[in-house]
Design a protein around this motif. Structure first.
Motif, short mmCIF file in Angstrom:
data_model
loop_
_atom_site.label_atom_id
_atom_site.label_comp_id
_atom_site.label_asym_id
_atom_site.label_seq_id
_atom_site.Cartn_x
_atom_site.Cartn_y
_atom_site.Cartn_z
N HIS A 91 39.70 48.01 32.15
CA HIS A 91 40.40 47.73 33.10
C HIS A 91 39.30 46.95 34.58
CE1 HIS A 91 43.07 50.85 31.52
NE2 HIS A 91 43.76 49.83 31.88
N GLN A 92 39.34 46.69 35.26
CA GLN A 92 39.12 45.77 36.08
C GLN A 92 38.35 46.72 37.30
OE1 GLN A 92 41.71 43.09 37.88
NE2 GLN A 92 40.27 41.26 37.81
N LYS A 93 38.61 47.50 37.79
CA LYS A 93 38.36 48.79 38.05
C LYS A 93 36.95 49.21 37.44
CE LYS A 93 38.99 52.90 41.48
NZ LYS A 93 40.40 52.87 41.90
N ALA A 94 37.18 49.34 36.78
CA ALA A 94 35.55 49.48 35.62
C ALA A 94 34.74 48.73 35.79
CB ALA A 94 36.70 50.96 34.31
N ALA A 95 35.07 48.01 35.33
CA ALA A 95 34.09 46.55 34.77
C ALA A 95 33.40 46.70 36.60
CB ALA A 95 34.87 45.36 34.45
N GLY A 96 33.68 46.47 37.32
CA GLY A 96 33.01 46.28 38.46
C GLY A 96 31.64 47.30 38.54
N GLN A 97 32.10 48.63 38.53
CA GLN A 97 31.71 49.73 39.07
C GLN A 97 30.33 49.42 37.68
OE1 GLN A 97 32.96 53.43 38.69
NE2 GLN A 97 32.21 54.54 39.42
N MET A 98 30.98 49.41 36.13
CA MET A 98 29.33 49.76 35.53
C MET A 98 29.05 48.20 35.66
SD MET A 98 32.06 50.49 31.90
CE MET A 98 33.20 51.35 31.77
N VAL A 99 28.86 47.57 36.36
CA VAL A 99 28.35 45.86 36.57
C VAL A 99 27.30 46.64 37.53
CG1 VAL A 99 27.98 44.27 36.78
CG2 VAL A 99 29.65 44.53 34.83
N LYS A 100 27.77 47.28 38.76
CA LYS A 100 26.97 47.79 40.05
C LYS A 100 26.39 49.08 38.94
CE LYS A 100 30.67 47.27 43.38
NZ LYS A 100 31.22 48.11 44.13
N GLU A 101 26.27 49.64 38.70
CA GLU A 101 25.29 51.24 37.69
C GLU A 101 24.32 50.79 36.45
OE1 GLU A 101 27.55 55.18 38.19
OE2 GLU A 101 28.86 54.21 39.96
N GLY A 102 24.65 49.58 35.99
CA GLY A 102 24.09 48.93 35.26
C GLY A 102 23.50 49.12 33.51
N LEU A 103 25.29 49.55 33.52
CA LEU A 103 25.85 50.41 31.90
C LEU A 103 26.14 48.85 31.46
CD1 LEU A 103 28.12 53.09 33.73
CD2 LEU A 103 25.32 53.80 33.03
N LEU A 104 26.32 47.35 31.83
CA LEU A 104 27.38 47.03 30.67
C LEU A 104 25.58 45.58 30.62
CD1 LEU A 104 30.24 45.94 32.08
CD2 LEU A 104 29.62 47.89 30.23
N ASN A 105 25.50 45.19 29.40
CA ASN A 105 24.64 44.76 28.65
C ASN A 105 25.36 43.14 29.36
OD1 ASN A 105 23.63 42.51 25.88
ND2 ASN A 105 22.33 43.23 26.91
N LYS A 106 24.15 42.01 29.81
CA LYS A 106 24.89 40.50 30.16
C LYS A 106 25.32 40.05 29.02
CE LYS A 106 24.44 37.73 34.58
NZ LYS A 106 23.44 37.29 35.49
N TYR A 107 26.19 39.80 28.67
CA TYR A 107 25.65 38.82 26.72
C TYR A 107 26.45 37.76 26.90
CZ TYR A 107 30.76 40.04 26.37
OH TYR A 107 32.24 40.01 26.35
N THR A 108 26.91 37.66 27.83
CA THR A 108 28.10 36.48 27.92
C THR A 108 27.70 35.02 26.90
OG1 THR A 108 28.44 36.11 29.81
CG2 THR A 108 29.97 37.08 28.45
N GLY A 109 26.02 35.00 27.90
CA GLY A 109 25.17 33.36 26.87
C GLY A 109 25.05 33.55 25.84
N ASN A 110 25.93 34.71 25.09
CA ASN A 110 25.14 34.39 23.74
C ASN A 110 26.54 33.99 22.93
OD1 ASN A 110 22.43 34.93 23.63
ND2 ASN A 110 22.93 37.07 23.94
N VAL A 111 27.60 34.34 23.71
CA VAL A 111 28.74 34.03 22.86
C VAL A 111 29.60 32.58 23.06
CG1 VAL A 111 30.80 35.67 22.88
CG2 VAL A 111 28.99 36.58 23.37
N GLU A 112 29.64 31.61 22.44
CA GLU A 112 30.15 30.80 22.40
C GLU A 112 31.54 30.40 23.49
OE1 GLU A 112 29.24 26.48 23.03
OE2 GLU A 112 28.02 28.15 22.03
N THR A 113 32.70 31.57 22.88
CA THR A 113 34.05 31.03 23.90
C THR A 113 34.14 31.63 24.85
OG1 THR A 113 34.05 33.82 22.41
CG2 THR A 113 35.32 32.09 21.13
N ALA A 114 32.58 32.45 25.24
CA ALA A 114 33.12 32.81 27.19
C ALA A 114 33.10 31.90 27.34
CB ALA A 114 31.72 33.45 27.51
N LYS A 115 32.62 29.94 26.85
CA LYS A 115 33.15 28.95 28.34
C LYS A 115 34.21 28.21 28.02
CE LYS A 115 28.46 26.66 26.35
NZ LYS A 115 27.81 26.40 26.10
N LEU A 116 35.07 29.29 27.13
CA LEU A 116 36.69 28.87 27.01
C LEU A 116 37.66 29.59 28.55
CD1 LEU A 116 37.40 28.92 23.52
CD2 LEU A 116 36.59 27.49 24.85
N ALA A 117 37.21 30.98 28.77
CA ALA A 117 37.47 31.63 30.34
C ALA A 117 36.72 30.92 31.46
CB ALA A 117 37.11 33.03 29.42
N THR A 118 37.20 30.44 31.36
CA THR A 118 36.72 29.86 32.97
C THR A 118 37.85 30.26 34.37
OG1 THR A 118 38.82 27.85 33.18
CG2 THR A 118 36.14 27.66 31.87
#
Length: 376
Positions: A91-118
């Motif tokens: 969910h949204q709330k957890a995503a923000g916390q996980m990003v802040k604490e370095g628990l998630l990988n910054k991966y969407t630059g490697n996924v072409e479909t990420a450009k379809l979500a603007t």
């Protein structure tokens, strides 16, 4: 619907599928249907396209608490070489916390479909910048459901709704803030409409003094409630609409269409997403920073967020709005499916009036203000 506990899910994961080069472990917060979607639909599709790969789907339970359990697992394994999960659905709330604490990988630059979500939801999660770390799986949205036989010209704005309710007492119903999130969404939308700077509430920065400017909005909502019916919940609102006891009420769009598909709502029920907007919320695909299978995880999410899978899996199976921009699904859905989802609320209206919930501190202030100044 049966909900797996985290303990059972993790036990099943460990017993049934130890980590290996050919195993992709997907953990989903949410109801059992979220787990089944990966287990029965996405997983087999991905395995067929990637011979030798096994996809294992586990669930951590519904609501924010399900995401909290994923957070606790990733946090506990922060010092380990790898984590048990390769893809997480949160969910949204957890995503923000996980990003802040370095628990998630910054991966969407490697996924072409990420450009379809603007949309904003792909970058902003309740005030936290999550751009690069998440791709929306789907978008849940609230809207006003109404009986077209009883309401020939539905209100297009919150101001028009307030006027309509005065002229049609006890014909509008919602579930307050304790009977489900559709009621919370309505209250947040009311404050967006009448409380002042809605953009600030959605994006910050937080200023504790802002809530003092909501007194008139809450006083008007208290007056509005005198002409409204407080329903027992999301399903209660739909039940009362079905029985003709109310003519308009805020509901989750996917629940509305599921009920209509099951014959629990008549076809004369319609939806209206009023201006300036009502909140909805996405679920996110994310990759833990310590995932042992980052490339497989990226390939899996690319498949899951492809236009055809979004059309067939997200829209047709669940009546959810797609996580990627709806315009990318044109030509992927048959006319009946497209018309069902986008006739009442068009893609343009969804883009304009589909809002996020406020950032967490404003969210809490709105709930507190409602309790003190509206519900008392």
């Amino acid at each position: 619907m049966r909900i797996l506990t985290l303990a059972c899910s993790l036990a099943a994961l460990i017993v049934a599928s130890p980590l290996s080069a050919q195993t992709l472990n997907v953990a989903s917060a949410g109801d059992q249907n979220m787990v089944d979607y990966v287990k029965d639909y996405l997983g087999p599709m991905f395995e067929k396209a990637n011979p030798g790969v096994k996809v294992v789907s586990v669930g951590t339970g519904p609501g924010d608490s399900g995401s909290q359990k994923i957070y606790e697992k990733l946090d506990a394994q922060k010092g380990a070489a790898t984590t048990d999960f390769d893809v997480v659905v949160i969910h949204q709330k957890a995503a923000g916390q996980m990003v802040k604490e370095g628990l998630l990988n910054k991966y969407t630059g490697n996924v072409e479909t990420a450009k379809l979500a603007t949309g904003d939801a792909a970058k902003n999660s309740l005030g936290t910048d999550v751009g690069g770390f998440v791709i929306p799986m789907f978008q849940s949205q609230t809207a006003l459901a109404y009986n077209a036989d009883m309401v020939k010209t539905p209100p297009a704005t919150f101001a028009e709704l307030a006027d309509w309710a005065r002229k049609n007492p006890k014909q509008f119903g919602y579930n307050g803030i304790k009977g489900g999130m559709s009621g919370v969404s309505f209250v947040a939308g009311w404050v967006y409409a009448f409380g002042g700077d809605a953009e600030k509430l959605m994006k910050g920065p937080y200023d504790a003094a802002t809530k003092t400017s909501w007194d008139k909005a809450f006083a008007d909502l208290k007056e509005f409630n005198k002409n409204a019916v407080i329903t027992p919940g999301n399903a209660g609102t739909l039940d009362m609409l079905n029985r003709g006891e109310i003519a308009i009420g805020p509901v989750w769009v996917d629940m509305f269409y599921s009920w209509q598909a099951d014959g629990k709502l008549p076809p004369n029920m319609k939806l209206k997403l009023v201006s300036p907007g009502m909140p909805g919320q996405p679920m996110y695909y994310a990759v833990p920073e310590k995932s042992a299978q980052k490339k497989l995880a990226e390939a899996f999410i690319a498949l899951a967020t492809s236009p055809q899978v979004q059309a067939d899996g997200i829209v047709k199976k669940f009546n959810w709005y797609p996580g990627i921009d709806a315009k990318n699904l044109e030509g992927k859905l048959d006319k009946a499916a497209w018309d069902k989802l986008f006739t009442d609320v068009t893609p343009a209206e969804l883009a304009q009036n589909g809002k996020p919930f406020p950032i967490a501190p404003y969210f809490n202030d709105i709930l507190e203000g409602y309790e003190k100044k509206v519900a008392n």
